[in-house]
Design a protein around this motif. Structure first.
Motif, PDB file in Angstrom:
ATOM      1  N   TYR B  80       0.820  -1.204   0.000  1.00 17.06           N
ATOM      2  CA  TYR B  80       0.000   0.000   0.000  1.00 17.06           C
ATOM      3  C   TYR B  80       0.855   1.255   0.000  1.00 17.06           C
ATOM      4  CZ  TYR B  80      -3.064  -3.671   1.767  1.00 17.06           C
ATOM      5  OH  TYR B  80      -3.746  -4.861   1.914  1.00 17.06           O
ATOM      6  N   LEU B  81       0.230   2.353  -0.419  1.00 16.68           N
ATOM      7  CA  LEU B  81       0.853   3.667  -0.300  1.00 16.68           C
ATOM      8  C   LEU B  81      -0.220   4.638   0.173  1.00 16.68           C
ATOM      9  CD1 LEU B  81       3.542   5.228  -0.719  1.00 16.68           C
ATOM     10  CD2 LEU B  81       2.615   5.959  -2.939  1.00 16.68           C
ATOM     11  N   GLN B  82      -0.098   5.076   1.420  1.00 17.52           N
ATOM     12  CA  GLN B  82      -0.998   6.081   1.956  1.00 17.52           C
ATOM     13  C   GLN B  82      -0.423   7.451   1.635  1.00 17.52           C
ATOM     14  OE1 GLN B  82      -4.042   5.793   3.585  1.00 17.52           O
ATOM     15  NE2 GLN B  82      -4.096   8.031   3.439  1.00 17.52           N
ATOM     16  N   MET B  83      -1.173   8.245   0.907  1.00 17.16           N
ATOM     17  CA  MET B  83      -0.696   9.548   0.461  1.00 17.16           C
ATOM     18  C   MET B  83      -1.550  10.643   1.105  1.00 17.16           C
ATOM     19  SD  MET B  83       0.010   8.747  -3.563  1.00 17.16           S
ATOM     20  CE  MET B  83      -1.710   8.582  -3.948  1.00 17.16           C
ATOM     21  N   ASN B  84      -0.909  11.456   1.930  1.00 16.77           N
ATOM     22  CA  ASN B  84      -1.591  12.565   2.603  1.00 16.77           C
ATOM     23  C   ASN B  84      -1.040  13.906   2.126  1.00 16.77           C
ATOM     24  OD1 ASN B  84      -2.992  10.643   4.158  1.00 16.77           O
ATOM     25  ND2 ASN B  84      -1.426  10.679   5.763  1.00 16.77           N
ATOM     26  N   SER B  85      -1.751  14.953   2.438  1.00 11.52           N
ATOM     27  CA  SER B  85      -1.317  16.317   2.079  1.00 11.52           C
ATOM     28  C   SER B  85      -0.890  16.393   0.624  1.00 11.52           C
ATOM     29  CB  SER B  85      -0.166  16.761   2.988  1.00 11.52           C
ATOM     30  OG  SER B  85      -0.524  16.697   4.344  1.00 11.52           O
ATOM     31  N   LEU B  86      -1.714  15.869  -0.230  1.00  9.34           N
ATOM     32  CA  LEU B  86      -1.362  15.794  -1.650  1.00  9.34           C
ATOM     33  C   LEU B  86      -1.251  17.167  -2.286  1.00  9.34           C
ATOM     34  CD1 LEU B  86      -3.437  12.641  -2.542  1.00  9.34           C
ATOM     35  CD2 LEU B  86      -0.983  12.926  -2.961  1.00  9.34           C
ATOM     36  N   ARG B  87      -0.316  17.256  -3.224  1.00 10.02           N
ATOM     37  CA  ARG B  87      -0.049  18.502  -3.938  1.00 10.02           C
ATOM     38  C   ARG B  87      -0.226  18.272  -5.437  1.00 10.02           C
ATOM     39  NH1 ARG B  87       5.897  18.835  -1.104  1.00 10.02           N
ATOM     40  NH2 ARG B  87       5.225  19.213   1.051  1.00 10.02           N
ATOM     41  N   ALA B  88      -0.341  19.350  -6.169  1.00  7.45           N
ATOM     42  CA  ALA B  88      -0.495  19.244  -7.617  1.00  7.45           C
ATOM     43  C   ALA B  88       0.676  18.480  -8.241  1.00  7.45           C
ATOM     44  CB  ALA B  88      -0.605  20.635  -8.229  1.00  7.45           C
ATOM     45  N   GLU B  89       1.848  18.665  -7.685  1.00  4.75           N
ATOM     46  CA  GLU B  89       3.039  18.012  -8.237  1.00  4.75           C
ATOM     47  C   GLU B  89       3.098  16.508  -7.950  1.00  4.75           C
ATOM     48  OE1 GLU B  89       2.993  20.734  -6.316  1.00  4.75           O
ATOM     49  OE2 GLU B  89       4.593  20.674  -4.768  1.00  4.75           O
ATOM     50  N   ASP B  90       2.147  15.998  -7.188  1.00  2.36           N
ATOM     51  CA  ASP B  90       2.054  14.560  -6.973  1.00  2.36           C
ATOM     52  C   ASP B  90       1.252  13.866  -8.074  1.00  2.36           C
ATOM     53  OD1 ASP B  90       1.649  15.285  -3.484  1.00  2.36           O
ATOM     54  OD2 ASP B  90       3.474  14.542  -4.477  1.00  2.36           O
ATOM     55  N   THR B  91       0.679  14.656  -8.967  1.00  2.51           N
ATOM     56  CA  THR B  91      -0.068  14.099 -10.088  1.00  2.51           C
ATOM     57  C   THR B  91       0.849  13.247 -10.953  1.00  2.51           C
ATOM     58  OG1 THR B  91      -1.665  15.914 -10.160  1.00  2.51           O
ATOM     59  CG2 THR B  91      -1.325  14.663 -12.200  1.00  2.51           C
ATOM     60  N   ALA B  92       0.490  11.991 -11.109  1.00  2.00           N
ATOM     61  CA  ALA B  92       1.343  11.056 -11.833  1.00  2.00           C
ATOM     62  C   ALA B  92       0.661   9.696 -11.941  1.00  2.00           C
ATOM     63  CB  ALA B  92       2.677  10.880 -11.113  1.00  2.00           C
TER      64      ALA B  92
END
Lengths: 110, 119
Positions: B80-92
């Motif tokens: 798993y990958l829990q992704m918090n505080s996402l930013r525009a630059e995490d778009t991928a």
């Protein structure tokens, strides 16, 4: 931010030999194995070369890898149209405690 | 046949969270270290995180450290990958990848799951 530097593009005609360079440092290429990946358009990357110069089963011997000091290179001999793809080098970086990829090279078959 | 299948991607607003899953089949997950690698639209590959077979060793790229958490459940053949505080630059597109034997030897990849961070 890529730590390994590759030329943006490389090209050749069918049958020619193309070489892609990958420049790093003592903390990555200089002290760890280099891997090469091929990414065909719209698909996931595929392991092409492992441990500097080893080919996984099924990879043609037209592909070869080498490492010298803090640089590595991938050679494609007998270039074919199906070799048109993006190619990435990668290595573990001891200073960053992580894997680093190259900037990527797009190979065009003219 | 060895297979890795990612899921959980989608559209999320900046500051939001998302949890990606990677389901493994055709091999014994507990024997391998696993990784997440991402690729922003039109850009190159970027390593995100690695986890050893027993979760003893975990590494993150500086760009996600403190915001993303990698984990695995060998009994469920999943990572798993829990992704918090996402930013525009995490778009991928996020790929899960198996390490054949040592760090960086990504011998098997999933098809990827797209994460879009936008308001």
């Amino acid at each position: 931010q890529s730590v390994l530097t590759q030329p943006p593009s490389a090209s050749g005609t069918p049958g020619q030999r193309v070489t892609i360079s990958c420049s790093g440092s003592s903390s990555n290429i200089g002290s760890n194995y280099v891997f090469w990946f091929q990414q065909l358009p719209g698909t996931a990357p595929k392991l092409l070369i492992y441990r500097n110069n080893q080919r996984p089963s099924g990879v043609p011997d037209r592909f070869s890898g080498s490492r010298s000091g803090t640089s590595a290179s991938l050679a494609i001999s007998g270039l074919r149209s199906e070799d048109e793809a993006d190619y990435y080098c990668a290595a573990w970086d001891d200073s960053l405690s992580g894997c680093v990829f190259g900037t990527g090279t797009k190979v065009n078959v003219l | 046949e060895v297979q890795l299948v990612e899921s959980g991607g989608g559209l999320v607003k900046p500051g939001g969270s998302l949890r990606l899953s990677c389901a493994a089949s055709g091999f014994t997950l507990s024997n391998y270290s696993m990784n997440w690698v991402r690729q922003a639209p039109g850009k190159g590959l970027e390593w995100v995180s690695s986890i050893s077979s027993s979760s003893s060793y975990i590494y993150y790229a500086d760009s996600v450290k403190g915001r993303f958490t990698i984990s695995r459940d060998n009994a469920k053949n999943s990572m798993y990958l829990q992704m918090n505080s996402l930013r525009a630059e995490d778009t991928a597109v996020y790929y899960c990848a198996r390490d054949a034997s040592i760090w960086g030897e990504f011998d098997q990849w999933g098809q990827g799951t797209l994460v879009t961070v936008s308001s």
